[in-house]
Write an enzyme that holds these catalytic residues in place. Sequence first.
Site, short mmCIF file in Angstrom:
data_model
loop_
_atom_site.label_atom_id
_atom_site.label_comp_id
_atom_site.label_asym_id
_atom_site.label_seq_id
_atom_site.Cartn_x
_atom_site.Cartn_y
_atom_site.Cartn_z
N HIS A 56 30.75 -13.69 83.23
CA HIS A 56 31.33 -11.96 83.24
C HIS A 56 30.27 -10.78 84.43
O HIS A 56 29.31 -11.11 83.78
CB HIS A 56 31.95 -11.03 82.16
CG HIS A 56 31.83 -9.80 82.59
ND1 HIS A 56 31.14 -8.05 82.00
CD2 HIS A 56 33.09 -9.41 83.41
CE1 HIS A 56 31.56 -7.37 82.45
NE2 HIS A 56 32.22 -7.53 83.43
N SER A 57 30.32 -10.68 85.53
CA SER A 57 29.97 -9.52 86.20
C SER A 57 28.70 -10.81 86.73
O SER A 57 29.46 -11.57 87.24
CB SER A 57 29.31 -8.53 85.62
OG SER A 57 28.43 -7.38 86.63
#
EC number: 3.1.-.-
Length: 1520
Positions: A200-201
């Site tokens: 994520h991210s």
Amino acid sequence: MTTTSRSGRQLWLPWLILVVSLTLITYSVDSFIRLPQQLGVSQQCRMSRMWPAYIDHTSNLEPFSPSGLWRKYRLYLYRERHFEPMDLPTGSPALFVPGNSGSYGQVRSVASSASRQFYKENGSGARRDEWKDAPPGVAHTDWYTIDFNEDFSAFSGTTLIEQATFINEVVSYLSDRYASAATHSYAAGERNTTVPILAHSMGGIAARLTAHLPNYPVGNIDTIVTLSTPHAFPPVPFDSSVEYVYSLINTPLDASRVTSRSARNVPPLLVSIAGGLLDTQLPSDPSSLSLARIGEAIAPSRISTYTGSLPSLWSSVDHVAVMWCDQLREKIARGFLLDMMAFGRVSDERNAGGVSGRSSVLRRRRELWRRALSLFDVSDAGNGEIGPLELTPSPDWLLEEDRETFVVENESPSFQRPTSGPDSALSVDQQNTVFRIPARMGDSDDGLHAFELITNLCVGWNPSSGMGAPLPQPVELVVQLCTSNPDSSDPVSGQRTSCRLVMPWQWELIPPSFLPRTDILMQESSQHIDTHLPENRPFPSADEIYHVPGYAFQRLRLDADLLQRQRIDWIRVERKTDSGVFVHQRGLKSFVRGGWMRQAAGRLKKHGSSLLLTQDQDSDIQHHYQDAGFATTSAIPIASEWLLKGFSSSLLARRIELVPSQCLVENLALYTLQSNDESLHSTDASFSPFMRVSDRATGDSRWYPQLASPELVRRIRARTYKGEPITFPLSLHGNAPFMPPARDSLNEIRVQLWTDQALLRPVPGKSLPCRSSVDSIRLSVDWKASAGLVLLRYRFLLAAWPLGLLSVCIGLSWLTWTQKPELPFPSPLTSITQPVFRTPFIGNRVDPLLGLLACTAIALILLDGMRLWLYRCMSSAEARGPTSSLIGMVLGLHNHASSAGLIPCFLLVSYATLLVIVAIIQWSFSLIAAIVTRFGLAHKLDWVGAATASSDPLKWNRRSMAGLAILLLSVVLLVPHQFVFLIMFLLQLLNTLRALLELQSNRGPPQSQESRFHQHLSILMMLVLLLPQKASFLVTWVRNLASVGIKTPNTMAAWMDHNLLDVAPIVVLVWLMAGGRMLEPARSKMEAKAIVFGFSIVGWYALVWGIRYTYRTYDAFNALCLVLAVCHWRSRRAGSRSHYSQGHAACNVAKHSDETSGMLHAHGKDEGVNLGDAPAEEFELRSGLASARLPIHHLALPSSVDPQSGGASIAEGNASTCAVVESSAQTNLGGDKLDELIADYLDVLDRYQRARNATSALFSSGYLKLTRAKIELGASRLSSNSYDSRLLAEVRATISNESSSQSSCGGLPAQASEISHISVARVQPDYSHLENDDYVLIQDMDESKVEKADSTIAGLRRRAAVGVTLSETDVVEGSGPHKHSPRGSLNDSVLRPVRVSAADAEGRGDAIKMSAVQPEKGHSKNSKYDVISTNQGDDQLGRMEQTKKVAAKPDALLQFGGLPSTALRGAQVDLRKALNQLLGAESHVHDDGVLQLALRLEVLTSAISTLKATAANQSECEKR
């Protein structure tokens, strides 16, 4: 650039710019806040549910973590309670990597979905039916998650490298734990076990970085799925180490890897899913792999899309919700399950076959993930696995058979069908329809046809769809692709038909577009609408489960290249039932609509910024064969399509205005649609027109279902509809700032419109054209929403451009001050509101501020145009993708018109921001200084030590140098350079406050102190604007310090933040300024140009590269600090001798500290000599002649001595001796007189050099002994600030005028005739008037115990000397250790040098005494000064002797100790001798002092220059 006239300035202009900028900012911020409402987007995610549990595996990592990161980070195994049977690993490993400040617990949503899709809900470990045949220990995923302590990885490349290093160590551990099984060819554990990663991210950046580190386990990571990861460039460009990480991961692949078939050369499959418009934390543009050209050389190695394009979701998702969104987590979890089920977990098997061809497993794995995400057509960004057409080998390459994509061999069954009879593939009835390939109507029509089929019937169970566990459903519609080939058994006329079944995964789930049912429509009113009805529900809706059979529509599209590649002759559609089971349960009508369409057949017409889409007049000419029962008998296509080339932009929001055709309006007024209608009526209207707009480069798309809404139909039937257009907002991710432009084959927007042909039937009694459901579609720019999109992309503008403007303005002011140092250096607020700028070609006719902003805007616009031209001409720039520096310049746009419009607006906003910041900080300092003074704290912030004069040789303080060395050494060994930068910022903050306090105290030359304060404040302003770049990293460092201590892990990033050069220039500059002096003017034109160039470099990097590469502004400022420090050091080393500026060598730039300010004034500038043409020796002498620059020890006079305005002092005025140059002032200026003066000048110069060398030797000896005394007594008892203010003056100056008639020396300055002769002698002061005191002279006192404000120090009472008249204005506050006493009781007496003209001196006598005066009025009970004669004082002293005991006489040494040491007494003797020799005291010849000799040299120099000038004038007159 030259100084402009101040009279031409418009003082209201900065505030007008501020008002305009505030309007722009308010407009943009309001648009940004209301962006979801303006664009019609909302997050429609179902909340996920789970029962998490975590098992710690960190202790097992120690053997696999040589870096020691296992002490800092942790590893957990996730288990879903009530589903998974045990806590021990049972399947294949998968790893979750959190992002910036992310939690390890974010894995629970995807891991929970994986468990729920694989196991039954009873905790027994029983599998669901679809997984019952899966190999044990393979299909199910054991989800591991890493705890990164919620580090801020977006701000630090060091943190990213540490995280990537730990990921590799975790993967090595998991590969060892999940060893491969033994086979006939390999032993157990001999082959690598792959570990797919979900990130994520910024976790996606760390996962991609793993392949570029030394400890990378080759082949163990073959799948990386990223959610909202900015792949193209850093989201926060404040750290150069982050940019270094991006340059590593975005380096284009080598050509050898593209063609290699080795499993080790196969890159990981990279899947990027971006959140879209609602992700305001990080713009989603850099998440597009296709737009960033990442991995485009190997198109099968990437998948890129947006959540708004994912079926069953169709919604934008914010940055955090992308992890828990239920519709999305089901797709991701199922993708990992299917991947392990189909290809196992052995790395060599999963990467076999290379990157191309039918044998490539990478292509098959990509196809599986495409199906799991349900990506079709343009939703699969970048032209799918084909990639940009520019990179394809040839046009025929797309038609090759090995381009067929599949997951399993022969997954689409094919069978033989007869060509005649009831079972013939060509048999047609009410439920079976055959669509033949359209005949070619011309050479230009080849390949333009495509087949479209839309239905709401069930097409079969699709296990590869990532929409949770597939629901059992019947097959209600079958489509076959048939090919006719010659029959080998009947070579004459026999034909054999081969048909291939269209599988469920080939159908695309599309939003439902319900046509309002007329029976319900008649019962409802506009005030009472049933929101539970399908046609009345909003789209999209989190409450709707669109993938449930019978609700959403199914679409089948067969493009022309697929039909040609598979050699399809006709398409057979078989309907198995009249009414669908699930459709009937919802009370809806079943339908099937199909037909041919021409691709991109619409017409485009541009009107300014708007675009008008209309139908081609010939687009309705289609050939349909035997379509009775499914399509209308007319030749109207089921869909229309427009391709908008070069229309893609992420910064522009648009409005779609759709004008329904009159034919559609009439049919909507007449159609009939009943609920639960089970009959088969192929010509009845079944669905409402709907539209999709998509960007082929990014895969972002937007659906607009139900164009004929219930409200519109209700208005049409009520005859209240007047033909108003239907309006929708539109914003897609396309060409974006700082991203490479989309490839030409991908740079297009596709507009698709589907219409039920039953709604375009001819209207009885009316002759209407019924070719399309719309007359036109207009796309126009929504400027208000576009402002919000611009603000989202250019948030870091305010971190760079204000700094650039400030640097340019200060650089202009510095250049002007260097040329005219007699003027005070302007304040930052003055520099930016009244810049010293001359507009080219216009001059003073335009306000300098307006001219500066206009020239800056024009320069940036021209530079941007040149950048675009270079980028298009340089093929190497395009090949580098997002790492090209040309893309990061200025605004990073590929549309020059957009840049030309945005740059002036951005400059205005940046200037207004700078104006607010500078004004607030400058006014805040004034407020803080007032508060500090009000509470009597100013003396605690006084400068430590004495700053020597500018003409002194540069000396090094050992203690200060040791502290500087320790600070710099700590950067290498202990703390990051960002921490030292913060210390320097705080120190400069203190320096600026000290400078302001001293300026307000009026203790020195106001001009120099004002310049010093403004210089300190200017440097502080630049540090303030740079502070956010370093403060963000310090948050991460402090967190790490709290968790793992000061020890640095053993990684390749261990010393990235410990580079000494990153902070050393700033440390040196602030250290120099902390000494209490201002920075010296440039000595030469070269140095002046270097300083201006340094400020220009900061402005260049801030304005040109600052938005994309913000960290470069810090590097440029580092270089500027180095230039300033070097130029200042050179000026200090040479005594600030400048032959660059003419006639200002003797200006008030000498003493800049409390200890020496006001001791001596400067001579004043020379008015008749051109120093630029003088020889170097003469110039060096003249630069040192200013008595203010003579090295006088700070104990010679008290630090509070401040010369009065209007008086005369020993060190002020151009003293001259007329007797020396009397003969030179005559009218006869022959060569003999000039030779005589030069000989005299050389003789005096020789005596001056010898006297000065002797004085320096005595000073050195005295300081050495004083240092030894400090060691003996201690710094607390002997400090550099110590001075006994009770001491009286021991120096007497005699000023005499030999002859007033001889005082007029031709060509000499006017002040030279005022003072004829100066002689200085040391005298023994008279302390007899102190004998009336009741206290001893030397007494230790505690200031905190003094209770009354009128008590004086030790009871002393001072009296003025004879003949000196004092007023209240002659008294200043004392300085030194007792300055600003909290109770006002300890006020030092001060020495006042009195300036007396020659006439006054002659009238009063031949001696003038400098004596002490009492403190200010109000600080002592003796508020009035007693002025008495010497005789009166003697009488009074006589009376004292009769009544009082004689006290000890004051001595400078007694304040340091009761019994001064030998070293201290020796220092006093040497320093006293040096002072006597310097001033010429106690000398038999009054001209032997350094002071007198310097003054004589000054007069001789002036006389020689005057003779030269007069001779030159006479020569010119004779020539004439």
